[in-house]
Design an enzyme around this catalytic site. Structure first.
Site, PDB file in Angstrom:
ATOM      1  N   GLY A 173       0.870  -1.219  -0.007  1.00  0.00           N
ATOM      2  CA  GLY A 173      -0.054  -0.024  -0.135  1.00  0.00           C
ATOM      3  C   GLY A 173       0.900   1.101   0.008  1.00  0.00           C
ATOM      4  O   GLY A 173       2.246   1.105   0.067  1.00  0.00           O
TER       5      GLY A 173
ATOM      6  N   ASN B  16      -6.345  -3.350  -2.171  1.00  0.00           N
ATOM      7  CA  ASN B  16      -6.330  -1.821  -2.459  1.00  0.00           C
ATOM      8  C   ASN B  16      -4.778  -1.488  -3.098  1.00  0.00           C
ATOM      9  O   ASN B  16      -4.314  -0.359  -2.951  1.00  0.00           O
ATOM     10  CB  ASN B  16      -6.624  -1.065  -1.469  1.00  0.00           C
TER      11      ASN B  16
ATOM     12  N   ASN C  36      -2.984  -8.591   0.514  1.00  0.00           N
ATOM     13  CA  ASN C  36      -3.920  -9.496  -0.477  1.00  0.00           C
ATOM     14  C   ASN C  36      -4.103  -8.497  -1.788  1.00  0.00           C
ATOM     15  O   ASN C  36      -5.076  -8.975  -2.384  1.00  0.00           O
ATOM     16  CB  ASN C  36      -5.107  -9.714   0.430  1.00  0.00           C
TER      17      ASN C  36
ATOM     18  N   LYS D   1     -10.585   2.315  13.680  1.00  0.00           N
ATOM     19  CA  LYS D   1      -9.327   2.868  14.375  1.00  0.00           C
ATOM     20  C   LYS D   1      -9.418   2.682  15.834  1.00  0.00           C
ATOM     21  O   LYS D   1      -8.526   2.513  16.688  1.00  0.00           O
ATOM     22  CB  LYS D   1      -8.673   4.002  13.682  1.00  0.00           C
TER      23      LYS D   1
ATOM     24  N   SER E 120      -5.053   6.737  13.298  1.00  0.00           N
ATOM     25  CA  SER E 120      -5.404   8.119  12.615  1.00  0.00           C
ATOM     26  C   SER E 120      -5.887   9.304  13.536  1.00  0.00           C
ATOM     27  O   SER E 120      -6.289   8.903  14.389  1.00  0.00           O
ATOM     28  CB  SER E 120      -6.544   7.671  11.581  1.00  0.00           C
ATOM     29  N   ALA E 121      -5.508  10.465  12.968  1.00  0.00           N
ATOM     30  CA  ALA E 121      -6.024  11.652  13.573  1.00  0.00           C
ATOM     31  C   ALA E 121      -7.433  11.693  13.752  1.00  0.00           C
ATOM     32  O   ALA E 121      -8.105  12.291  14.462  1.00  0.00           O
ATOM     33  CB  ALA E 121      -5.474  12.876  12.889  1.00  0.00           C
TER      34      ALA E 121
ATOM     35  N   TYR F 127      -1.521   8.946  12.531  1.00  0.00           N
ATOM     36  CA  TYR F 127      -1.086   9.860  11.288  1.00  0.00           C
ATOM     37  C   TYR F 127      -2.103  10.940  11.082  1.00  0.00           C
ATOM     38  O   TYR F 127      -3.298  10.831  11.161  1.00  0.00           O
ATOM     39  CB  TYR F 127      -1.023   8.925   9.934  1.00  0.00           C
TER      40      TYR F 127
ATOM     41  N   TYR G   2     -15.210   3.738   9.609  1.00  0.00           N
ATOM     42  CA  TYR G   2     -13.626   3.693   9.469  1.00  0.00           C
ATOM     43  C   TYR G   2     -12.891   4.276  10.653  1.00  0.00           C
ATOM     44  O   TYR G   2     -12.144   3.591  11.205  1.00  0.00           O
ATOM     45  CB  TYR G   2     -13.108   4.528   8.222  1.00  0.00           C
TER      46      TYR G   2
ATOM     47  N   LYS H 133      -9.701   1.876   4.290  1.00  0.00           N
ATOM     48  CA  LYS H 133      -9.267   3.281   4.839  1.00  0.00           C
ATOM     49  C   LYS H 133     -10.279   4.135   3.847  1.00  0.00           C
ATOM     50  O   LYS H 133     -10.174   5.489   4.197  1.00  0.00           O
ATOM     51  CB  LYS H 133      -7.805   3.247   4.559  1.00  0.00           C
TER      52      LYS H 133
ATOM     53  N   ASN I 249      -2.427  13.850   7.722  1.00  0.00           N
ATOM     54  CA  ASN I 249      -2.634  13.633   6.312  1.00  0.00           C
ATOM     55  C   ASN I 249      -1.330  13.448   5.565  1.00  0.00           C
ATOM     56  O   ASN I 249      -0.796  14.387   5.273  1.00  0.00           O
ATOM     57  CB  ASN I 249      -3.325  14.904   6.067  1.00  0.00           C
TER      58      ASN I 249
HETATM   59  P1  NAD Z   1      -3.609   1.465   1.558  1.00  0.00           P
HETATM   60  O1  NAD Z   1      -4.698   1.117   1.141  1.00  0.00           O
HETATM   61  O2  NAD Z   1      -2.635   2.199   0.418  1.00  0.00           O
HETATM   62  O3  NAD Z   1      -2.584   0.332   2.112  1.00  0.00           O
HETATM   63  C1  NAD Z   1      -3.252  -0.664   2.915  1.00  0.00           C
HETATM   64  C2  NAD Z   1      -2.868  -2.012   2.223  1.00  0.00           C
HETATM   65  O4  NAD Z   1      -3.377  -3.168   3.010  1.00  0.00           O
HETATM   66  C3  NAD Z   1      -3.267  -2.098   0.802  1.00  0.00           C
HETATM   67  O5  NAD Z   1      -2.388  -2.581   0.028  1.00  0.00           O
HETATM   68  C4  NAD Z   1      -4.319  -3.245   0.969  1.00  0.00           C
HETATM   69  O6  NAD Z   1      -4.062  -4.111  -0.251  1.00  0.00           O
HETATM   70  C5  NAD Z   1      -3.942  -4.113   2.173  1.00  0.00           C
HETATM   71  N1  NAD Z   1      -4.906  -4.763   2.891  1.00  0.00           N
HETATM   72  C6  NAD Z   1      -6.039  -4.507   3.328  1.00  0.00           C
HETATM   73  N2  NAD Z   1      -6.803  -5.455   3.932  1.00  0.00           N
HETATM   74  C7  NAD Z   1      -6.012  -6.434   3.965  1.00  0.00           C
HETATM   75  C8  NAD Z   1      -5.908  -7.755   4.424  1.00  0.00           C
HETATM   76  N3  NAD Z   1      -7.044  -7.848   5.302  1.00  0.00           N
HETATM   77  N4  NAD Z   1      -4.962  -8.477   4.335  1.00  0.00           N
HETATM   78  C9  NAD Z   1      -3.874  -8.296   3.682  1.00  0.00           C
HETATM   79  N5  NAD Z   1      -3.775  -6.782   3.243  1.00  0.00           N
HETATM   80  C10 NAD Z   1      -4.657  -6.086   3.263  1.00  0.00           C
HETATM   81  O7  NAD Z   1      -3.562   2.667   2.739  1.00  0.00           O
HETATM   82  P2  NAD Z   1      -2.368   3.542   3.406  1.00  0.00           P
HETATM   83  O8  NAD Z   1      -2.822   4.727   2.987  1.00  0.00           O
HETATM   84  O9  NAD Z   1      -1.148   2.865   2.909  1.00  0.00           O
HETATM   85  O10 NAD Z   1      -2.741   3.261   4.980  1.00  0.00           O
HETATM   86  C11 NAD Z   1      -2.015   2.313   5.623  1.00  0.00           C
HETATM   87  C12 NAD Z   1      -2.590   2.106   6.831  1.00  0.00           C
HETATM   88  O11 NAD Z   1      -2.602   3.656   7.629  1.00  0.00           O
HETATM   89  C13 NAD Z   1      -4.248   1.692   7.114  1.00  0.00           C
HETATM   90  O12 NAD Z   1      -4.542   1.138   8.257  1.00  0.00           O
HETATM   91  C14 NAD Z   1      -4.601   3.053   7.121  1.00  0.00           C
HETATM   92  O13 NAD Z   1      -6.143   3.129   7.670  1.00  0.00           O
HETATM   93  C15 NAD Z   1      -3.782   3.956   8.000  1.00  0.00           C
HETATM   94  N6  NAD Z   1      -3.966   5.588   7.789  1.00  0.00           N
HETATM   95  C16 NAD Z   1      -3.853   5.875   6.544  1.00  0.00           C
HETATM   96  C17 NAD Z   1      -3.932   7.318   6.356  1.00  0.00           C
HETATM   97  C18 NAD Z   1      -4.067   8.066   5.197  1.00  0.00           C
HETATM   98  O14 NAD Z   1      -4.565   8.808   4.727  1.00  0.00           O
HETATM   99  N7  NAD Z   1      -3.253   7.344   3.819  1.00  0.00           N
HETATM  100  C19 NAD Z   1      -4.006   8.216   7.256  1.00  0.00           C
HETATM  101  C20 NAD Z   1      -4.285   7.456   8.770  1.00  0.00           C
HETATM  102  C21 NAD Z   1      -4.082   6.439   8.898  1.00  0.00           C
HETATM  103  C1  WQD Z   2      -8.866  17.571   3.361  1.00  0.00           C
HETATM  104  C2  WQD Z   2      -9.602  18.937   3.150  1.00  0.00           C
HETATM  105  C3  WQD Z   2     -11.958  18.470   2.524  1.00  0.00           C
HETATM  106  C4  WQD Z   2     -11.434  16.955  -1.214  1.00  0.00           C
HETATM  107  C5  WQD Z   2      -9.189  12.041   5.621  1.00  0.00           C
HETATM  108  C6  WQD Z   2      -9.849  10.856   6.589  1.00  0.00           C
HETATM  109  C7  WQD Z   2      -8.898  10.626   7.585  1.00  0.00           C
HETATM  110  C8  WQD Z   2      -7.559  10.413   7.093  1.00  0.00           C
HETATM  111  C9  WQD Z   2      -6.886  11.116   6.436  1.00  0.00           C
HETATM  112  C10 WQD Z   2      -7.110   7.905   7.449  1.00  0.00           C
HETATM  113  C11 WQD Z   2     -11.104  18.720   3.919  1.00  0.00           C
HETATM  114  C12 WQD Z   2     -11.070  19.292   1.447  1.00  0.00           C
HETATM  115  C13 WQD Z   2     -10.996  17.305   0.092  1.00  0.00           C
HETATM  116  C14 WQD Z   2     -11.849  17.762  -2.395  1.00  0.00           C
HETATM  117  C15 WQD Z   2     -11.808  19.328  -0.869  1.00  0.00           C
HETATM  118  N1  WQD Z   2      -7.312   9.026   6.656  1.00  0.00           N
HETATM  119  N2  WQD Z   2     -11.733  18.535   0.088  1.00  0.00           N
HETATM  120  N3  WQD Z   2     -12.088  18.977  -2.056  1.00  0.00           N
HETATM  121  O1  WQD Z   2     -10.693  14.649   5.666  1.00  0.00           O
HETATM  122  O2  WQD Z   2      -8.621  15.546   6.777  1.00  0.00           O
HETATM  123  O3  WQD Z   2      -8.877  12.923   6.202  1.00  0.00           O
HETATM  124  O4  WQD Z   2      -7.884  11.236   5.206  1.00  0.00           O
HETATM  125  O5  WQD Z   2      -7.077   7.862   8.563  1.00  0.00           O
HETATM  126  O6  WQD Z   2      -9.505   9.719   8.509  1.00  0.00           O
HETATM  127  O7  WQD Z   2     -11.096  11.332   6.882  1.00  0.00           O
HETATM  128  O8  WQD Z   2      -8.473  14.747   4.587  1.00  0.00           O
HETATM  129  O9  WQD Z   2      -7.906  14.949   2.124  1.00  0.00           O
HETATM  130  O10 WQD Z   2     -10.050  13.983   2.575  1.00  0.00           O
HETATM  131  O11 WQD Z   2      -9.486  16.295   3.030  1.00  0.00           O
HETATM  132  O12 WQD Z   2     -11.960  20.539  -0.685  1.00  0.00           O
HETATM  133  O13 WQD Z   2     -12.096  17.300  -3.674  1.00  0.00           O
HETATM  134  O14 WQD Z   2      -9.717  19.010   1.620  1.00  0.00           O
HETATM  135  O15 WQD Z   2     -12.994  18.960   2.711  1.00  0.00           O
HETATM  136  O16 WQD Z   2     -11.144  19.991   4.324  1.00  0.00           O
HETATM  137  P1  WQD Z   2      -9.092  14.531   5.941  1.00  0.00           P
HETATM  138  P2  WQD Z   2      -9.053  14.954   3.052  1.00  0.00           P
END
Ligand code: NAD
Ligand code: WQD
Length: 337
Positions: A10, A35, A32, A153, A124-125, A177, A149, A84, A179
């Site tokens: 991912g 995504n 797997n 978390k 996540s925040a 984390y 979601y 996610k 953003n």
């Molecule tokens: P991502 O979707 O790119 O990566 C997650 C990976 O997990 C994917 O490759 C997916 O194929 C794999 N996966 C999902 N379910 C699975 C399972 N049951 N078994 C094996 N593989 C599985 O997401 P990311 O952005 O890299 O996020 C990684 C982690 O960080 C996630 O847990 C997400 O919730 C968390 N997180 C992400 C963000 C963000 O904004 N990207 C913010 C806060 C927390």
């Molecule tokens: C940022 C700002 C939108 C798209 C999300 C998840 C959170 C975490 C991080 C995993 C907001 C605005 C967005 C668009 C816009 N993920 N926006 N036009 O909402 O802080 O967090 O990702 O844990 O759980 O909720 O980030 O990038 O979605 O949005 O104006 O087309 O951009 O309204 O104000 P967010 P985001």
């Protein structure tokens, strides 16, 4: 030392594996591909110029997990795997609870059986509730999540906390984390959303590459200096380095350690779009749109605990993050396809 990385193909997992390999750790990864794409695994190896063991498997599959823990001597786990997409979690809550909770439980069971006592979890925040003052510290209020979601978390944090408290000598780092944006500076790996991106940065980058005509600025009447929402955008490579710091740190700890990974800097939607335009020279057409339900006006991290405990802080600028997101998007307009 061998680190088992779930969700390793991912967005954040792929960048973290590179930093782990560059820092001399051995990696065993699993995904797997629900995504992500196998091509990501190939490119990680190419960039790190090192091989690692990879299992195509579901982390909920306890038989496969048993194989991983038997075939490798795992010292520490980083658990990225999970679903996610916030919007999808509202329409498919059971899939989200089933995947995110059961993968964490299956992993802890395998760890217990094989005496592995160190785990780092992708939180996540989003677990912080809306009634806090800024910046968000690790003691800020949590709960009151506004989508399934977020609750997964929150619940995984609780499952891991209870598990660690019940098993003497265990340690968990719950990394919250903010953003994540940006990509590896090579432009070879990056964020590859499957459908229309929910998040701001991939939407901006895909607009720049011509996939969308314009970006909707969702909410221009918030009580912020320019009326748009403020977030804490952190470069994914900084985030990956934060995981390396957490791996080192957790070896000498026991119990539950909650740590924010952000920059501590609040950036508005309009500021992010301007920074992208400045970094890339591409003009992004934008239109004012209604607020997105559930959005908090402002969210950014206190970074004091990460500095003190992990001796880590984010280094890269917003401009670098924009340039790196663009390099990835431009050279891979359809992601890994
Ligand atoms: P991502 O979707 O790119 O990566 C997650 C990976 O997990 C994917 O490759 C997916 O194929 C794999 N996966 C999902 N379910 C699975 C399972 N049951 N078994 C094996 N593989 C599985 O997401 P990311 O952005 O890299 O996020 C990684 C982690 O960080 C996630 O847990 C997400 O919730 C968390 N997180 C992400 C963000 C963000 O904004 N990207 C913010 C806060 C927390
Ligand atoms: C940022 C700002 C939108 C798209 C999300 C998840 C959170 C975490 C991080 C995993 C907001 C605005 C967005 C668009 C816009 N993920 N926006 N036009 O909402 O802080 O967090 O990702 O844990 O759980 O909720 O980030 O990038 O979605 O949005 O104006 O087309 O951009 O309204 O104000 P967010 P985001």
């Amino acid at each position: 030392m061998t680190i088992f990385v779930t969700g390793g193909a991912g967005y954040i997992g792929s960048h973290t594996i590179i930093e782990l390999l560059n820092n001399g750790y051995d990696v065993v990864a699993a995904d797997n591909f629900i995504n992500s794409k196998p091509e990501a695994v190939k490119r990680i190896k190419e960039l790190a110029q090192r091989d690692f063991v990879f299992y195509e498997m579901d982390v909920r599959d306890s038989v496969k997990l048993e194989k991983v823990f038997t075939e490798n001597k795992i010292d520490c786990v980083i658990h990225f795997a999970g679903l996610k997409a916030v919007g999808e979690s509202v329409s498919k809550p059971l899939e989200y609870y089933e995947n995110n909770l059961n993968s964490a439980i299956a992993l802890c069971e395998a760890m217990k059986k094989h005496n592995v006592s160190r785990i780092i979890f992708s939180s996540s925040a989003t677990v912080y509730s809306g009634d806090n003052t800024m910046p968000l510290t690790e003691d800020s209020h949590t709960g009151g999540c506004i989508n399934p979601y977020g609750w997964t978390k929150y619940m995984c944090e609780q499952i891991l906390t209870d598990t660690v408290n019940a098993n003497e000598g265990w340690a968990v780092a719950l990394l919250r984390y903010f953003n994540p944006i940006g990509a590896h500076e090579s432009g070879r790996i990056g964020e590859d959303p499957q459908d229309i991106p929910n998040n701001l940065m991939p939407f901006v980058a895909q607009t720049a590459v011509g996939k969308f005509t314009h970006i909707n600025v969702k909410g221009t009447d918030y009580d912020t200096p320019d009326g748009t929402c403020i977030r804490d955008y952190i470069h994914v490579v900084d985030l990956a380095e934060g995981h390396v710091a957490a791996v080192k740190y957790i070896q000498n700890q026991t119990g539950v350690k909650i740590i924010n990974l952000g920059t501590g800097r609040g950036v508005s939607v309009l500021e992010l779009i301007s920074a992208f335009e400045e970094a890339t020279g591409v003009n992004i057409k934008k239109e004012n749109a209604p607020r997105r339900p559930g959005d908090l006006p402002v969210s950014y991290a206190s970074t004091e605990k990460a500095k003190k405990e992990l001796a880590w802080s984010a280094k890269k600028t917003l401009k670098e993050a924009c340039a790196d997101s663009w390099r990835w998007q431009k050279s891979n307009p359809n992601g890994y396809e």
